[in-house]
Motif scaffolding. Sequence first.
Motif, PDB file in Angstrom:
ATOM      1  N   CYS A  41       5.276  13.778  27.263  1.00  0.00           N
ATOM      2  CA  CYS A  41       5.763  12.511  26.709  1.00  0.00           C
ATOM      3  C   CYS A  41       6.745  11.837  27.668  1.00  0.00           C
ATOM      4  O   CYS A  41       6.728  10.609  27.824  1.00  0.00           O
ATOM      5  CB  CYS A  41       6.417  12.732  25.350  1.00  0.00           C
ATOM      6  N   GLY A  42       7.592  12.612  28.319  1.00  0.00           N
ATOM      7  CA  GLY A  42       8.519  12.051  29.300  1.00  0.00           C
ATOM      8  C   GLY A  42       7.785  11.425  30.469  1.00  0.00           C
ATOM      9  O   GLY A  42       8.102  10.323  30.915  1.00  0.00           O
ATOM     10  N   LEU A  43       6.774  12.120  30.966  1.00  0.00           N
ATOM     11  CA  LEU A  43       5.984  11.599  32.068  1.00  0.00           C
ATOM     12  C   LEU A  43       5.208  10.361  31.630  1.00  0.00           C
ATOM     13  O   LEU A  43       5.139   9.360  32.356  1.00  0.00           O
ATOM     14  CB  LEU A  43       5.030  12.675  32.590  1.00  0.00           C
ATOM     15  N   SER A  44       4.664  10.387  30.442  1.00  0.00           N
ATOM     16  CA  SER A  44       3.947   9.236  29.905  1.00  0.00           C
ATOM     17  C   SER A  44       4.878   8.033  29.797  1.00  0.00           C
ATOM     18  O   SER A  44       4.483   6.897  30.085  1.00  0.00           O
ATOM     19  CB  SER A  44       3.370   9.593  28.535  1.00  0.00           C
ATOM     20  N   SER A  45       6.118   8.266  29.413  1.00  0.00           N
ATOM     21  CA  SER A  45       7.094   7.186  29.305  1.00  0.00           C
ATOM     22  C   SER A  45       7.346   6.537  30.658  1.00  0.00           C
ATOM     23  O   SER A  45       7.371   5.315  30.771  1.00  0.00           O
ATOM     24  CB  SER A  45       8.402   7.732  28.731  1.00  0.00           C
ATOM     25  N   VAL A  46       7.520   7.348  31.685  1.00  0.00           N
ATOM     26  CA  VAL A  46       7.751   6.804  33.028  1.00  0.00           C
ATOM     27  C   VAL A  46       6.539   6.012  33.495  1.00  0.00           C
ATOM     28  O   VAL A  46       6.661   4.916  34.038  1.00  0.00           O
ATOM     29  CB  VAL A  46       8.081   7.931  34.031  1.00  0.00           C
ATOM     30  N   LEU A  47       5.341   6.552  33.273  1.00  0.00           N
ATOM     31  CA  LEU A  47       4.127   5.885  33.732  1.00  0.00           C
ATOM     32  C   LEU A  47       3.849   4.589  32.984  1.00  0.00           C
ATOM     33  O   LEU A  47       3.387   3.618  33.568  1.00  0.00           O
ATOM     34  CB  LEU A  47       2.926   6.827  33.605  1.00  0.00           C
ATOM     35  N   LYS A  48       4.137   4.555  31.689  1.00  0.00           N
ATOM     36  CA  LYS A  48       3.866   3.344  30.908  1.00  0.00           C
ATOM     37  C   LYS A  48       4.910   2.268  31.117  1.00  0.00           C
ATOM     38  O   LYS A  48       4.587   1.092  31.197  1.00  0.00           O
ATOM     39  CB  LYS A  48       3.791   3.677  29.419  1.00  0.00           C
ATOM     40  N   THR A  49       6.175   2.651  31.183  1.00  0.00           N
ATOM     41  CA  THR A  49       7.246   1.650  31.251  1.00  0.00           C
ATOM     42  C   THR A  49       7.647   1.312  32.674  1.00  0.00           C
ATOM     43  O   THR A  49       8.220   0.254  32.913  1.00  0.00           O
ATOM     44  CB  THR A  49       8.503   2.132  30.505  1.00  0.00           C
ATOM     45  N   GLY A  50       7.413   2.236  33.601  1.00  0.00           N
ATOM     46  CA  GLY A  50       7.834   2.001  34.981  1.00  0.00           C
ATOM     47  C   GLY A  50       9.336   2.156  35.159  1.00  0.00           C
ATOM     48  O   GLY A  50       9.894   1.674  36.140  1.00  0.00           O
ATOM     49  N   CYS A  51       9.989   2.842  34.221  1.00  0.00           N
ATOM     50  CA  CYS A  51      11.442   3.015  34.340  1.00  0.00           C
ATOM     51  C   CYS A  51      11.777   3.905  35.528  1.00  0.00           C
ATOM     52  O   CYS A  51      10.948   4.667  36.008  1.00  0.00           O
ATOM     53  CB  CYS A  51      12.025   3.587  33.053  1.00  0.00           C
ATOM     54  N   GLN A  52      12.976   3.796  36.001  1.00  0.00           N
ATOM     55  CA  GLN A  52      13.421   4.645  37.094  1.00  0.00           C
ATOM     56  C   GLN A  52      13.593   6.063  36.575  1.00  0.00           C
ATOM     57  O   GLN A  52      13.934   6.279  35.412  1.00  0.00           O
ATOM     58  CB  GLN A  52      14.739   4.129  37.663  1.00  0.00           C
ATOM     59  N   TRP A  53      13.348   7.032  37.455  1.00  0.00           N
ATOM     60  CA  TRP A  53      13.425   8.439  37.052  1.00  0.00           C
ATOM     61  C   TRP A  53      14.764   8.764  36.421  1.00  0.00           C
ATOM     62  O   TRP A  53      14.818   9.432  35.392  1.00  0.00           O
ATOM     63  CB  TRP A  53      13.188   9.353  38.256  1.00  0.00           C
ATOM     64  N   ARG A  54      15.830   8.306  37.001  1.00  0.00           N
ATOM     65  CA  ARG A  54      17.160   8.661  36.494  1.00  0.00           C
ATOM     66  C   ARG A  54      17.522   7.915  35.214  1.00  0.00           C
ATOM     67  O   ARG A  54      18.517   8.222  34.581  1.00  0.00           O
ATOM     68  CB  ARG A  54      18.211   8.419  37.562  1.00  0.00           C
ATOM     69  N   MET A  55      16.693   6.948  34.823  1.00  0.00           N
ATOM     70  CA  MET A  55      16.942   6.208  33.590  1.00  0.00           C
ATOM     71  C   MET A  55      16.045   6.692  32.450  1.00  0.00           C
ATOM     72  O   MET A  55      15.969   6.063  31.406  1.00  0.00           O
ATOM     73  CB  MET A  55      16.738   4.713  33.824  1.00  0.00           C
TER      74      MET A  55
END
Length: 100
Positions: A41-55
């Motif tokens: 879910c964390g990885l999916s969040s980064v991939l879908k939103t494009g948020c920065q890793w540290r955010m």
Amino acid sequence: MEPKKYPSDINREQIEKIKPILDSARKCTKPRTVDRYNGFCGLSSVLKTGCQWRMLPTEYPKWRTIHEYLLNWSRTPSPYRLSTLKQASGECGVVEPGPR
């Protein structure tokens, strides 16, 4: 207290479907300390939103752990097979990363 849900999260039934796919990319050298559900879910969040890793929201494991999952699951075993991440994403219908 129930952890916060995000639109990029999958449900527990979906993670049960893709557990064998995710486990196929893991070398069993030590006991698992991070729940696959939270990691995916964390990885999916980064991939879908494009948020920065540290955010990455604090409900997910540390960003370095999620980044390590990305590296491990993105490896392609051969030119004729999809990466673990693309296989799992196809099974549960989440956004796939760009070409690697």
